[in-house]
Design an enzyme around this catalytic site. Structure first.
Site, PDB file in Angstrom:
ATOM      1  N   SER A  67       0.796  -1.242   0.000  1.00 34.11           N
ATOM      2  CA  SER A  67       0.000   0.000   0.000  1.00 34.11           C
ATOM      3  C   SER A  67       0.821   1.281   0.000  1.00 34.11           C
ATOM      4  CB  SER A  67      -0.927   0.032   1.217  1.00 34.11           C
ATOM      5  OG  SER A  67      -1.933  -0.932   1.075  1.00 34.11           O
ATOM      6  N   LYS A  92       0.362   3.659  -2.819  1.00 38.84           N
ATOM      7  CA  LYS A  92      -0.833   4.501  -2.917  1.00 38.84           C
ATOM      8  C   LYS A  92      -0.475   5.989  -2.810  1.00 38.84           C
ATOM      9  CE  LYS A  92      -4.234   1.163  -1.060  1.00 38.84           C
ATOM     10  NZ  LYS A  92      -3.529  -0.098  -1.289  1.00 38.84           N
ATOM     11  N   TYR A 105      -4.081  -2.327 -10.631  1.00 42.60           N
ATOM     12  CA  TYR A 105      -3.978  -2.153  -9.175  1.00 42.60           C
ATOM     13  C   TYR A 105      -3.057  -3.200  -8.549  1.00 42.60           C
ATOM     14  CZ  TYR A 105      -5.519  -1.794  -4.319  1.00 42.60           C
ATOM     15  OH  TYR A 105      -5.559  -1.658  -2.954  1.00 42.60           O
ATOM     16  N   TYR A 132      -4.144   2.850   8.076  1.00 44.63           N
ATOM     17  CA  TYR A 132      -5.346   2.044   8.290  1.00 44.63           C
ATOM     18  C   TYR A 132      -6.143   2.621   9.465  1.00 44.63           C
ATOM     19  CZ  TYR A 132      -2.415  -0.858   5.377  1.00 44.63           C
ATOM     20  OH  TYR A 132      -1.603  -1.296   4.380  1.00 44.63           O
ATOM     21  N   VAL A 167       1.299  -3.665   4.063  1.00 38.71           N
ATOM     22  CA  VAL A 167       1.306  -4.942   4.787  1.00 38.71           C
ATOM     23  C   VAL A 167       2.556  -5.768   4.520  1.00 38.71           C
ATOM     24  CG1 VAL A 167      -1.188  -5.140   5.033  1.00 38.71           C
ATOM     25  CG2 VAL A 167      -0.082  -6.077   3.001  1.00 38.71           C
TER      26      VAL A 167
END
Lengths: 306, 306, 306, 306
Positions: free
Chosen positions: C66, C69, C191, C242, C260
């Site tokens: 992530s 992102k 993605y 998160y 992660v």
């Protein structure tokens, strides 16, 4: 259509229940409920003419709890008719987790009269109309059951009140949407007294009989129209057993209403009413032996509505 | 118990509906549904012996949509029995808003077989067992209705698929919990074909009759046990009309299942089955004239289960 | 203001981490992540001029997940500016449980660009603008890190895709609201490739440095306006870790983004960027040793933004 | 680093605000708030040494409402330290819709100290520790602001109480989880008094200055440790402006806390504190001119934390 031999069927069910291990656990949030022995079992059937049959502990008084919600609904519906449905819905509520979010999502209108939020609204409205919701309920139940000794249990009412923060939250929350008329403490007092009613299977089978008589009281006067009686039965079927209404319809196939005291009332429209009691509950709050006994009853008599 | 004069009752209902203004609006998410004239009205009653009565557009084919979920449920239940209930519940779902959150909260197990998520699971399981869920359904419906011309509408299936993102989301979401066996595109193809079935009130009243015959097919062979037939009826009553199941039970008092094409099937166990069709919907997706007609039917005949 | 002695501080942190037991557990939903040894620990600091310091496994490539992102957000924001915010919010999302219900409640507009739903929207938009979202990302990262060998890991991308039902559900769900432009399979392929990028702490600390340089790339050209760079930092602070964004701000006090794979990038605006990596995660998906190391860094240097 | 010329900057901001149409609407749930003229505008900056600058209505008292939650948090944190965090979280709460469902989902532990549920918990705990939460707050604010005339407004407190059903619901609901120590009516009285505090921009900028002084009070004694002061700033940044925390961080880039009276306090750690007031609110409950003024302040001074 001849009636089944209710006496023989009750005996047979009681024997089967006797032999079945596993009764669940009594509710333990207040001492008076936790103290009941899960081996208790009683069951009564009342015919529309007032004949009543029973087996086991069918004359033993127990804490009726949410079962009284049916009577409060009928008593208010008799007075205000369809206007009630602007303040409470008649759709199943999904699972317990949703109670509060649905209340918020639907602007303080509870899903149905048998979840706590809905019963608070019905009690509030009946109290506004009568000045004494609990007294109105008690008077009705004494008359219909023919038992003038029926009464609330002040100790249980006090215990409920002492553990009443969640109901207080629901009442204040609905009040914030303008859906409660009376001061919250007044309403809660009325509500907790109703929950504390003590009665036996015999008392409750008889008191429920107006729903098998399509709305007529024991003395032949009319409480509900035929259509209203049908509607109360429909709400019991779809909403009467917490988050197990679908399962109860599937297994038992009768309109029913349970309480955490271990009692369940059920209706075979036009034919009879039932009340069964055994204190041990399953994880959704319904009497284990009670549901099993009703399941056997509809199987043995073929009296399901489906 | 004598049967009512169904023919006269249907005529009377059709006249009343004719005089009643306000039919709601057809579903508009796909062109084939939006194009239907809301003034259509048809109604059929089938007796267990196959006699069928009708009024209005009762022989006009329409898009059955979610009505087929009842047959898919019965066909899978007949094959796998209670094991199905480990993959789908049988409790009402609360309001539409909850569909996804409940699925998440309950780890990918849909609340019941009649919400889209649940119907996807049932279709998936029937497809695994038969290799052709849609074909199995079609074959059953042709036989029971006695109409070999029944078929899916490829144009409607294609439209459903083109607007199928939400169903695709549900299927993938349940697949993430391991509750879908087949590849999602395969499942969606099967599912959208079923939704596209075109049939008339006469066809559907006859095809539903196994539920009034306690599980027996038209040729007397058994599809469901008596207990399973009762259970399908119970699930229809508690979950058959989207978020209006409580209201439908309250007004109509029969197990029923509606579709956004404007059709509704209903069952009077042991007595008859009904199908009514009128394309205009209320805000909860049920046919306005259809619900009104069923309401009148139970009032005029006294055939409510309550 | 003099810079702290980053080299000495990193050495001290590494020693403290070495002595601290308990590293959490690597993510286990795909084999490539589960296989990493939780004893790995690396940390790098990059100054705005491109000087980079490191300790431990700071040159070891790991799965960035992530973390990418942040770059996708910056690359799309550079192209479409504030129009992006009509398609994705910039508010924290509450807990994971809410992801789907919020998406439904807010009509398919994800809460922020760092939850999966939001990152899917940003990728979709970048793909529409560039024709190759993943390639655009890779090119940017290679240039900024000065490492032309940076690449996606096809095996990890394939694993992500094989476990991609939940992301497929999110994409289809948003598509049902019209908030996705590209076909869902195309979007998911883009993605999952981005998620599979492999890079080291050194690479990522350097690639993030445009956020410490108020929007300037390594070659001095401008990617983001000063205001946009500040805004990306703000979104990282409030939404980057998160459901632990509040806790991360409370403990670390820097804009950061975790993955992660066990990596975390962080920014001290105007001063430096950091990347730390250790595969063991806490129950909210953030690297245990990584958060601890950043906590120590701000304590030892006083470089918190608060 | 030299301080900017705060006086000139405030004048410039006031002029710009003056020329900007559109001020939003005052809160209207109680008369005292609804009556304020949205054209009011005041702004004050306090330096850590107690120097204070102002413009417009910066000496006009207004209803502080939720701004006091910052002081109550600091006063309790000073007394019980990290143990507080077992009773209230420090994560953003997502949108208002979630307040109750999250409370249920997380077993009565509110997400953070700045949503109403969380502020009730903090007040409850401060009241248990001091015997007089409201008095402790008032005494602190009088001392720090140097204004012994600061006081609660009994009329506003009474109005809040009269519209307090939702807060009563929250308090009872948390009490049902054992997360409230004091009787709910006692707690609500304390809470509503705090909300009723009346103060000016000058008062609040000075009273907040302990957060710019890293925890030191005006007299140099320590209220919070350096780490605790940083933590309160972090909670303000991530949770201080209702459901607009992300947007506020994005636009303003400072820890801040707003109230529905139209006031906002903000902190530039180590440099200064601000208070701005204008009664007109946006749809998320934050002062329209207040947010705009803070946005301009960080743009003109470059004093954002990002």
């Amino acid at each position: 259509m001849d009636s089944p031999d209710f006496r023989a069927i009750l005996e047979r069910i009681a024997e089967e229940i006797e032999r079945t291990p596993g009764r669940g656990r009594p509710a333990d949030y207040i001492p008076a409920l936790a103290a009941r022995d899960p081996r208790h079992f009683g069951m009564a059937v009342a015919e529309p003419d007032g004949t009543v049959y029973g087996v086991g502990d069918w004359r033993e008084p127990f804490s009726t709890q949410s079962i009284t919600k049916v009577f409060t609904l009928a008593l208010d519906l008799a007075r205000e008719g369809d206007a009630l449905w602007e303040h409470v819905g008649r759709e199943p509520s999904g699972n317990p987790f949703n109670s509060l979010v649905q209340l918020e999502y639907e602007n303080g209108i509870p899903r149905n009269p048998f979840i706590n939020a809905g019963a608070l609204v019905v009690t509030d409205r009946l109290h506004t109309r009568t000045g004494d919701a609990a007294g109105t309920l008690l008077s009705f139940l004494r008359t219909e059951s023919g038992n003038p000794g029926l009464d609330f249990d002040p100790q249980i009412a006090a215990s409920e009140s002492a553990h009443g923060d969640r109901n207080a939250a629901l009442a204040h929350f609905m009040a914030s949407y303008g859906n409660i008329d009376n001061p919250v403490p007044v309403l809660l007092d009325q509500y907790f007294r109703q929950c504390s009613l003590t009665a036996s299977c015999a008392d409750l089978a008889l008191a429920t009989a107006f729903l098998a008589r399509h709305g007529l009281r024991a003395d032949g006067t009319r409480l509900l129209t035929r259509s209203q009686a049908k509607q109360v039965n429909a709400v019991m079927l779809t909403c009467g057993t917490y988050d197990a209404a679908g399962d109860f319809a599937y297994r038992v196939g009768l309109p029913g209403k349970s309480g955490v005291g271990g009692g369940i009332i059920a209706v075979v429209p036009g034919r009879c009413t039932l009340c069964v009691w055994s204190p041990g509950l399953d994880e959704r709050g319904n009497s284990v032996a009670g549901v099993a006994a009703l399941d056997r009853f509809t199987t043995l008599t073929g009296l399901s509505i489906f």
